[in-house]
Design an enzyme around this catalytic site. Structure first.
Site, PDB file in Angstrom:
ATOM      1  CE1 TYR A 154      -4.022   2.093   0.855  1.00 46.50           C
ATOM      2  CE2 TYR A 154      -2.497   3.217   2.339  1.00 46.50           C
ATOM      3  CZ  TYR A 154      -3.708   3.169   1.668  1.00 46.50           C
ATOM      4  OH  TYR A 154      -4.610   4.195   1.813  1.00 46.50           O
ATOM      5  CE  LYS A 158      -3.564   5.044  -1.543  1.00 45.02           C
ATOM      6  NZ  LYS A 158      -4.589   5.649  -2.416  1.00 45.02           N
TER       7      LYS A 158
HETATM    8  P1  NAP Z   1     -13.317   2.740   1.284  1.00 40.65           P
HETATM    9  O1  NAP Z   1     -14.295   3.299   2.243  1.00 40.65           O
HETATM   10  O2  NAP Z   1     -12.864   1.321   1.415  1.00 40.65           O
HETATM   11  O3  NAP Z   1     -13.868   2.989  -0.206  1.00 40.65           O
HETATM   12  C1  NAP Z   1     -13.117   2.548  -1.304  1.00 40.65           C
HETATM   13  C2  NAP Z   1     -13.762   3.022  -2.572  1.00 40.65           C
HETATM   14  O4  NAP Z   1     -12.950   2.613  -3.684  1.00 40.65           O
HETATM   15  C3  NAP Z   1     -15.126   2.420  -2.817  1.00 40.65           C
HETATM   16  O5  NAP Z   1     -15.944   3.384  -3.434  1.00 40.65           O
HETATM   17  C4  NAP Z   1     -14.850   1.269  -3.772  1.00 40.65           C
HETATM   18  O6  NAP Z   1     -15.959   0.928  -4.619  1.00 40.65           O
HETATM   19  C5  NAP Z   1     -13.744   1.880  -4.598  1.00 40.65           C
HETATM   20  N1  NAP Z   1     -12.911   0.887  -5.289  1.00 40.65           N
HETATM   21  C6  NAP Z   1     -12.145  -0.089  -4.759  1.00 40.65           C
HETATM   22  N2  NAP Z   1     -11.547  -0.789  -5.726  1.00 40.65           N
HETATM   23  C7  NAP Z   1     -11.930  -0.238  -6.912  1.00 40.65           C
HETATM   24  C8  NAP Z   1     -11.657  -0.510  -8.268  1.00 40.65           C
HETATM   25  N3  NAP Z   1     -10.834  -1.523  -8.626  1.00 40.65           N
HETATM   26  N4  NAP Z   1     -12.243   0.250  -9.214  1.00 40.65           N
HETATM   27  C9  NAP Z   1     -13.082   1.269  -8.876  1.00 40.65           C
HETATM   28  N5  NAP Z   1     -13.383   1.574  -7.596  1.00 40.65           N
HETATM   29  C10 NAP Z   1     -12.814   0.837  -6.630  1.00 40.65           C
HETATM   30  O7  NAP Z   1     -11.952   3.591   1.294  1.00 40.65           O
HETATM   31  P2  NAP Z   1     -11.654   5.075   1.836  1.00 40.65           P
HETATM   32  O8  NAP Z   1     -11.123   4.944   3.216  1.00 40.65           O
HETATM   33  O9  NAP Z   1     -12.768   5.981   1.534  1.00 40.65           O
HETATM   34  O10 NAP Z   1     -10.381   5.414   0.918  1.00 40.65           O
HETATM   35  C11 NAP Z   1     -10.494   6.243  -0.235  1.00 40.65           C
HETATM   36  C12 NAP Z   1      -9.086   6.564  -0.704  1.00 40.65           C
HETATM   37  O11 NAP Z   1      -8.386   7.239   0.347  1.00 40.65           O
HETATM   38  C13 NAP Z   1      -8.248   5.341  -1.040  1.00 40.65           C
HETATM   39  O12 NAP Z   1      -7.395   5.614  -2.130  1.00 40.65           O
HETATM   40  C14 NAP Z   1      -7.415   5.138   0.218  1.00 40.65           C
HETATM   41  O13 NAP Z   1      -6.237   4.438  -0.051  1.00 40.65           O
HETATM   42  C15 NAP Z   1      -7.174   6.577   0.625  1.00 40.65           C
HETATM   43  N6  NAP Z   1      -6.820   6.768   2.022  1.00 40.65           N
HETATM   44  C16 NAP Z   1      -7.681   6.438   3.024  1.00 40.65           C
HETATM   45  C17 NAP Z   1      -7.338   6.675   4.341  1.00 40.65           C
HETATM   46  C18 NAP Z   1      -8.255   6.365   5.490  1.00 40.65           C
HETATM   47  O14 NAP Z   1      -7.825   6.542   6.651  1.00 40.65           O
HETATM   48  N7  NAP Z   1      -9.479   5.933   5.265  1.00 40.65           N
HETATM   49  C19 NAP Z   1      -6.083   7.211   4.638  1.00 40.65           C
HETATM   50  C20 NAP Z   1      -5.208   7.516   3.603  1.00 40.65           C
HETATM   51  C21 NAP Z   1      -5.597   7.315   2.294  1.00 40.65           C
HETATM   52  P3  NAP Z   1     -17.087  -0.161  -4.168  1.00 40.65           P
HETATM   53  O15 NAP Z   1     -17.895   0.517  -3.090  1.00 40.65           O
HETATM   54  O16 NAP Z   1     -17.903  -0.389  -5.387  1.00 40.65           O
HETATM   55  O17 NAP Z   1     -16.367  -1.356  -3.670  1.00 40.65           O
END
Ligand code: NAP
Length: 247
Positions: A154, A158
């Site tokens: 990951y 990133k």
């Molecule tokens: P999340 O709640 O798990 O949501 C992930 C989203 O990505 C969902 O809409 C999912 O769609 C979509 N997705 C996954 N695989 C995909 C694919 N192959 N093609 C198209 N869509 C896909 O994640 P989140 O926490 O909101 O994270 C959003 C972004 O922020 C990510 O890039 C993550 O790495 C980054 N991030 C998150 C955090 C954190 O603390 N949460 C911190 C740093 C960075 P479905 O609903 O259809 O499965």
């Protein structure tokens, strides 16, 4: 064809992506809400946007699939004639210690988190260049800067997104297209809900603000970078992490 501002947010069915899609919605804007596996969740995002008086439509495609991405963006350009904003937000985590990590766990995270950002960026470059306008915002992570045990795949993906952001920013700045990244810290979403309670407590202890962030707080930074006001900012990474890491 229409005069609407066209915004594409990948992974907008839940979490941070949903908050970004809602924040970027406005009268005169049409938001394409991309998702991969949860159509109901994507429709919920669409209805939240409609509730604010905005226009949106859900679109299923896997950001890691070159064919699916090409087909989806060709369709968007055919229908609307333009793409103004792309937010590469879709992401997954498959955590494991490197010694135990299966090649498949490495590959799927790289494919979704890094190749996905490459494919979607490539798909919008030509339509943006034709109009000499565009905003690309990539969602990276604090762990790209700090590293994190259990997240070699990951963090590498990133960190790759940051390299992509800076290189592409240099390639297309002369065309009035900006490329930036937002690096969230610990934000409460489905992704972090999967972290065991003890590890969550340890994470919270590393945040000077003393609380996790909200998806809306990440969305606010993305919205600024996607706005006309941010036209002189490119190749930058904005950290949204409650002081967890300061670059
Ligand atoms: P999340 O709640 O798990 O949501 C992930 C989203 O990505 C969902 O809409 C999912 O769609 C979509 N997705 C996954 N695989 C995909 C694919 N192959 N093609 C198209 N869509 C896909 O994640 P989140 O926490 O909101 O994270 C959003 C972004 O922020 C990510 O890039 C993550 O790495 C980054 N991030 C998150 C955090 C954190 O603390 N949460 C911190 C740093 C960075 P479905 O609903 O259809 O499965």
């Amino acid at each position: 064809m229409d005069d609407l501002r066209i915004v594409v947010v990948t992974g907008a069915s839940r979490g941070i992506g949903r908050a970004i899609a809602v924040e970027l919605s406005a009268p005169g804007t049409h938001v394409i809400v991309n998702y991969n596996s949860k159509p109901e969740a994507a429709e919920k995002t669409v209805s939240l946007i409609a509730g604010r008086g905005g226009a949106a439509s859900a679109m299923c495609f896997d950001v890691a699939s070159a064919d699916a991405v090409k087909e989806a963006f060709d369709k968007i350009v055919k229908a609307h004639g333009r793409i103004d904003v792309l937010v590469n937000n879709a992401g997954i985590a498959k955590d494991n210690l490197l010694a135990l990590m299966k090649p498949a766990e490495w590959d799927v995270v790289m494919a979704t988190n890094l190749r996905g950002a490459f494919l979607c960026s490539q798909a919008v470059i030509k339509p943006m260049m034709r109009r000499r306008y565009g905003r690309i915002v990539n969602v990276t992570s604090v762990v790209a800067a700090t590293g994190n045990p259990g997240q070699c795949n990951y963090a590498a993906a990133k960190a790759g997104v940051i390299g992509l952001t800076k290189s592409l920013a240099r390639e297309i700045v002369s065309r009035k297209i900006t490329v930036n990244a937002v690096a969230p810290g610990y934000i409460e979403t489905d992704m972090t809900a999967a972290i065991p309670a003890k590890a969550r407590e340890a994470l919270l202890g590393q945040i000077p603000a003393g609380r996790p962030g909200a998806p809306e707080e990440v969305a606010a930074a993305v919205a600024f970078l996607a706005s006309d006001l941010a036209g002189y900012i490119t190749g930058q990474v904005i950290h949204v992490n409650g002081g967890m890491f300061m670059s």
